[in-house]
Design an enzyme around this catalytic site. Structure first.
Site, PDB file in Angstrom:
ATOM      1  N   ASP A  90      -6.732  -2.609  -7.458  1.00  0.00           N
ATOM      2  CA  ASP A  90      -7.297  -3.215  -6.251  1.00  0.00           C
ATOM      3  C   ASP A  90      -7.648  -4.663  -6.553  1.00  0.00           C
ATOM      4  O   ASP A  90      -7.896  -5.023  -7.706  1.00  0.00           O
ATOM      5  CB  ASP A  90      -8.554  -2.463  -5.795  1.00  0.00           C
ATOM      6  CG  ASP A  90      -8.890  -2.811  -4.354  1.00  0.00           C
ATOM      7  OD1 ASP A  90      -8.295  -2.211  -3.440  1.00  0.00           O
ATOM      8  OD2 ASP A  90      -9.714  -3.723  -4.140  1.00  0.00           O
ATOM      9  N   ARG A 132      -3.173   6.779   1.053  1.00  0.00           N
ATOM     10  CA  ARG A 132      -3.658   7.989   1.724  1.00  0.00           C
ATOM     11  C   ARG A 132      -2.692   8.655   2.678  1.00  0.00           C
ATOM     12  O   ARG A 132      -2.926   9.778   3.103  1.00  0.00           O
ATOM     13  CB  ARG A 132      -4.969   7.667   2.453  1.00  0.00           C
ATOM     14  CG  ARG A 132      -6.126   7.485   1.495  1.00  0.00           C
ATOM     15  CD  ARG A 132      -7.282   6.794   2.163  1.00  0.00           C
ATOM     16  NE  ARG A 132      -6.899   5.414   2.466  1.00  0.00           N
ATOM     17  CZ  ARG A 132      -7.712   4.533   3.022  1.00  0.00           C
ATOM     18  NH1 ARG A 132      -8.920   4.873   3.369  1.00  0.00           N
ATOM     19  NH2 ARG A 132      -7.295   3.299   3.248  1.00  0.00           N
ATOM     20  N   ARG A 177      -6.428  11.703  -5.870  1.00  0.00           N
ATOM     21  CA  ARG A 177      -7.646  10.951  -5.577  1.00  0.00           C
ATOM     22  C   ARG A 177      -8.876  11.854  -5.613  1.00  0.00           C
ATOM     23  O   ARG A 177      -9.925  11.458  -6.096  1.00  0.00           O
ATOM     24  CB  ARG A 177      -7.460  10.307  -4.198  1.00  0.00           C
ATOM     25  CG  ARG A 177      -8.652   9.685  -3.544  1.00  0.00           C
ATOM     26  CD  ARG A 177      -8.825   8.264  -3.987  1.00  0.00           C
ATOM     27  NE  ARG A 177      -9.800   7.570  -3.167  1.00  0.00           N
ATOM     28  CZ  ARG A 177     -11.110   7.702  -3.303  1.00  0.00           C
ATOM     29  NH1 ARG A 177     -11.609   8.514  -4.199  1.00  0.00           N
ATOM     30  NH2 ARG A 177     -11.926   7.008  -2.530  1.00  0.00           N
ATOM     31  N   TYR A 212     -15.317 -11.251  -0.170  1.00  0.00           N
ATOM     32  CA  TYR A 212     -15.997  -9.980  -0.477  1.00  0.00           C
ATOM     33  C   TYR A 212     -17.199 -10.204  -1.393  1.00  0.00           C
ATOM     34  O   TYR A 212     -18.224  -9.547  -1.255  1.00  0.00           O
ATOM     35  CB  TYR A 212     -15.014  -8.984  -1.125  1.00  0.00           C
ATOM     36  CG  TYR A 212     -13.964  -8.498  -0.147  1.00  0.00           C
ATOM     37  CD1 TYR A 212     -14.243  -7.456   0.744  1.00  0.00           C
ATOM     38  CD2 TYR A 212     -12.700  -9.078  -0.089  1.00  0.00           C
ATOM     39  CE1 TYR A 212     -13.278  -7.014   1.660  1.00  0.00           C
ATOM     40  CE2 TYR A 212     -11.740  -8.647   0.816  1.00  0.00           C
ATOM     41  CZ  TYR A 212     -12.035  -7.617   1.688  1.00  0.00           C
ATOM     42  OH  TYR A 212     -11.103  -7.189   2.588  1.00  0.00           O
ATOM     43  N   ARG A 264       0.823  -1.224   0.000  1.00  0.00           N
ATOM     44  CA  ARG A 264       0.000   0.000   0.000  1.00  0.00           C
ATOM     45  C   ARG A 264       0.855   1.272   0.000  1.00  0.00           C
ATOM     46  O   ARG A 264       0.476   2.281   0.588  1.00  0.00           O
ATOM     47  CB  ARG A 264      -0.934   0.041   1.213  1.00  0.00           C
ATOM     48  CG  ARG A 264      -2.088  -0.925   1.164  1.00  0.00           C
ATOM     49  CD  ARG A 264      -3.213  -0.370   0.290  1.00  0.00           C
ATOM     50  NE  ARG A 264      -4.280  -1.349   0.170  1.00  0.00           N
ATOM     51  CZ  ARG A 264      -5.394  -1.322   0.900  1.00  0.00           C
ATOM     52  NH1 ARG A 264      -5.587  -0.369   1.770  1.00  0.00           N
ATOM     53  NH2 ARG A 264      -6.304  -2.246   0.722  1.00  0.00           N
TER      54      ARG A 264
HETATM   55  O1  CP3 Z   1       0.204   0.635  -3.242  1.00  0.00           O
HETATM   56  C1  CP3 Z   1      -0.324  -0.484  -3.321  1.00  0.00           C
HETATM   57  O2  CP3 Z   1      -0.136  -1.395  -2.475  1.00  0.00           O
HETATM   58  C2  CP3 Z   1      -1.113  -0.840  -4.553  1.00  0.00           C
HETATM   59  C3  CP3 Z   1      -2.507  -0.746  -4.489  1.00  0.00           C
HETATM   60  C4  CP3 Z   1      -3.409  -1.670  -3.680  1.00  0.00           C
HETATM   61  C5  CP3 Z   1      -4.642  -1.206  -3.177  1.00  0.00           C
HETATM   62  N1  CP3 Z   1      -5.318  -2.260  -2.672  1.00  0.00           N
HETATM   63  C6  CP3 Z   1      -5.095   0.186  -3.245  1.00  0.00           C
HETATM   64  C7  CP3 Z   1      -6.163   0.637  -2.349  1.00  0.00           C
HETATM   65  C8  CP3 Z   1      -3.332  -3.037  -3.380  1.00  0.00           C
HETATM   66  C9  CP3 Z   1      -2.195  -4.012  -3.648  1.00  0.00           C
HETATM   67  C10 CP3 Z   1      -4.555  -3.399  -2.750  1.00  0.00           C
HETATM   68  C11 CP3 Z   1      -4.881  -4.771  -2.334  1.00  0.00           C
HETATM   69  C12 CP3 Z   1      -6.099  -5.025  -1.579  1.00  0.00           C
HETATM   70  N2  CP3 Z   1      -7.325  -4.417  -1.717  1.00  0.00           N
HETATM   71  C13 CP3 Z   1      -6.229  -6.061  -0.620  1.00  0.00           C
HETATM   72  C14 CP3 Z   1      -5.161  -7.045  -0.255  1.00  0.00           C
HETATM   73  C15 CP3 Z   1      -4.169  -6.472   0.685  1.00  0.00           C
HETATM   74  C16 CP3 Z   1      -4.725  -6.132   2.038  1.00  0.00           C
HETATM   75  O3  CP3 Z   1      -4.749  -4.949   2.357  1.00  0.00           O
HETATM   76  O4  CP3 Z   1      -5.102  -7.070   2.760  1.00  0.00           O
HETATM   77  C17 CP3 Z   1      -7.550  -6.018  -0.130  1.00  0.00           C
HETATM   78  C18 CP3 Z   1      -8.158  -6.923   0.920  1.00  0.00           C
HETATM   79  C19 CP3 Z   1      -8.231  -4.989  -0.840  1.00  0.00           C
HETATM   80  C20 CP3 Z   1      -9.667  -4.600  -0.725  1.00  0.00           C
HETATM   81  C21 CP3 Z   1      -9.824  -3.212  -0.276  1.00  0.00           C
HETATM   82  N3  CP3 Z   1      -9.487  -2.098  -1.021  1.00  0.00           N
HETATM   83  C22 CP3 Z   1     -10.344  -2.764   0.954  1.00  0.00           C
HETATM   84  C23 CP3 Z   1     -10.831  -3.664   2.058  1.00  0.00           C
HETATM   85  C24 CP3 Z   1     -10.315  -1.375   0.940  1.00  0.00           C
HETATM   86  C25 CP3 Z   1     -10.852  -0.442   1.995  1.00  0.00           C
HETATM   87  C26 CP3 Z   1      -9.952  -0.337   3.147  1.00  0.00           C
HETATM   88  C27 CP3 Z   1      -9.075   0.847   3.007  1.00  0.00           C
HETATM   89  O5  CP3 Z   1      -7.860   0.697   3.219  1.00  0.00           O
HETATM   90  O6  CP3 Z   1      -9.623   1.904   2.714  1.00  0.00           O
HETATM   91  C28 CP3 Z   1      -9.731  -0.973  -0.291  1.00  0.00           C
HETATM   92  C29 CP3 Z   1      -9.484   0.416  -0.752  1.00  0.00           C
HETATM   93  C30 CP3 Z   1      -8.123   0.767  -1.244  1.00  0.00           C
HETATM   94  N4  CP3 Z   1      -7.348  -0.013  -2.057  1.00  0.00           N
HETATM   95  C31 CP3 Z   1      -7.432   1.997  -1.012  1.00  0.00           C
HETATM   96  C32 CP3 Z   1      -6.217   1.921  -1.703  1.00  0.00           C
HETATM   97  C33 CP3 Z   1      -5.166   2.988  -1.805  1.00  0.00           C
HETATM   98  C34 CP3 Z   1      -7.972   3.166  -0.214  1.00  0.00           C
HETATM   99  C35 CP3 Z   1      -9.113   3.770  -0.949  1.00  0.00           C
HETATM  100  C36 CP3 Z   1      -9.045   5.248  -1.151  1.00  0.00           C
HETATM  101  O7  CP3 Z   1      -8.043   5.810  -1.591  1.00  0.00           O
HETATM  102  O8  CP3 Z   1     -10.093   5.848  -0.891  1.00  0.00           O
END
Ligand code: CP3
Length: 338
Positions: free
Chosen positions: A72, A26, A35, A147, A22
């Site tokens: 994602d 943010r 964003r 999910y 990640r």
């Molecule tokens: O920089 C990176 O790592 C690349 C991008 C990346 C994102 N999600 C961007 C993201 C990667 C590799 C993921 C993987 C992901 N997404 C996983 C597996 C890894 C983990 O964290 O366990 C999972 C379970 C998800 C599903 C997901 N996406 C959730 C549950 C959420 C909400 C929780 C949160 O952190 O807000 C997301 C949103 C998400 N994916 C964001 C980002 C940067 C935040 C959303 C935003 O910017 O508003």
């Protein structure tokens, strides 16, 4: 030389390569700014220009050794026709699937839907510094299925666990579709320019015994086999987060190259797992929020115990929005000795 790829071949470095799960996100003001203008999180994922920009942001700022594609894990259900929405402060929301709806999931046209993401991969490979490893990724079938079934994140994945027990054949069908979709998506990412891929099984730790074998190990092994049939020797990191004692034997049973470890893995177990090949991860993301000696001590412990073997330095899960940028700088200085 792409250091991360060398470590996956078994090499060790005095200063290990480092990137953070990640890392585009943010905690970075420039991410929050982009964003704001993207009009929704999925739009950001499907807009190559903006997705390349946010992927590059942490590389420009910190010079990480690897860059992970910005996307994602939920683009796969989206591409399979399950509508995905990301609600502010709520995370992802999907329409929970019913057993009888699994037949309707369609693989035709699936990769077309993900074309913009593949375009992002190609653009990134030409924009990144030559020595930066480009990582593609997807979610593991079990984690993505949780999910699709619950429709949102849960703390114990009770809906998916129950579904797997009540409708094992339908659940198998769902997992098989996800195996096929994930395999072709990863192959396409390699062909578009990814150097390696990581498969996130973020909810692996919630399963045990035969359920872990059936829904985590077997599908992961099948994806590895499918990908390698097209991309021989493809470097693949598997991250079965929270797998505990089930980490033992996981690399061998699935065929993955590198093993991602979460922060709960004890050091003696991590050392044993490193005997089998490259490991990645371990540092508790909370130490990055805390900073100071909590951060330095956590880093030192990992380097002292695991630094002489094949190690990709990373966190045990994603960096949080609360992480101060100064602490990321502290982490890099501590690892790189500058
Ligand atoms: O920089 C990176 O790592 C690349 C991008 C990346 C994102 N999600 C961007 C993201 C990667 C590799 C993921 C993987 C992901 N997404 C996983 C597996 C890894 C983990 O964290 O366990 C999972 C379970 C998800 C599903 C997901 N996406 C959730 C549950 C959420 C909400 C929780 C949160 O952190 O807000 C997301 C949103 C998400 N994916 C964001 C980002 C940067 C935040 C959303 C935003 O910017 O508003």
């Amino acid at each position: 030389m792409r250091k991360v790829l060398e470590v996956l071949k078994g090499k060790s470095f005095k200063i290990p390569p480092v990137w953070l799960m990640r890392q585009a996100g943010r905690y970075l003001p420039e991410y929050r700014e982009t964003r704001k203008h993207a009009g929704g999180f999925l739009n950001l994922c499907y807009n190559p220009e903006l997705a390349i920009e946010v992927t590059m942001q942490p590389i420009r700022r910190f010079g990480f050794d690897a860059s992970i594609l910005f996307s994602d894990i939920l683009v796969i259900p989206d591409a399979l026709g399950r509508k995905v929405e990301f609600k502010e402060g709520e995370g992802p929301v999907l329409e929970p699937i019913k057993p009888e709806e699994i037949d309707q999931l369609k693989l035709d046209g699936f990769l077309d839907h993900l074309k913009p993401v593949l375009e992002t991969v190609t653009g990134l490979r030409s924009e990144l510094p030559n020595e930066t490893t480009l990582i593609g990724f997807c979610g593991a079938p079990w984690t993505v299925a949780t999910y699709i079934i619950a429709g949102h994140g849960t703390t114990d994945q009770a809906p998916a666990r129950l579904f797997a027990h009540q409708h094992p054949e339908k659940f198998q069908q769902l997992i098989d579709i996800l195996v096929e979709a994930s395999s072709s998506y990863l192959i396409a990412q390699f062909k578009a320019g990814a150097d390696m891929v990581q498969i996130f099984d973020s909810w692996a730790g919630i399963l045990g015994g035969d359920q872990f074998q059936r829904w985590c190990v077997k599908p992961m092994a099948q994806i590895v086999k499918n990908v390698r049939a097209e991309i021989p020797n493809a470097p693949i990191i598997g991250f079965p987060k929270g797998a505990g004692s089930q980490y033992n034997g996981y690399r061998e049973a699935t065929g993955i190259t590198g093993l991602g470890l979460d922060w709960s893995v004890p050091m003696h177990q991590a050392k044993e797992l490193q005997q089998g090949g490259a490991i990645q991860g371990l540092l508790d993301p909370m130490r990055v929020i805390a900073g100071g000696s909590a951060l330095d001590d956590g880093i030192d412990e990992i380097l002292e115990n695991l630094g002489s073997g094949p190690l990709i330095f990373n966190l045990g899960h994603g960096i949080t929005p609360q992480a101060p940028i100064a602490h990321v700088e502290q982490l890099l200085a501590r690892i790189r000795g500058n």
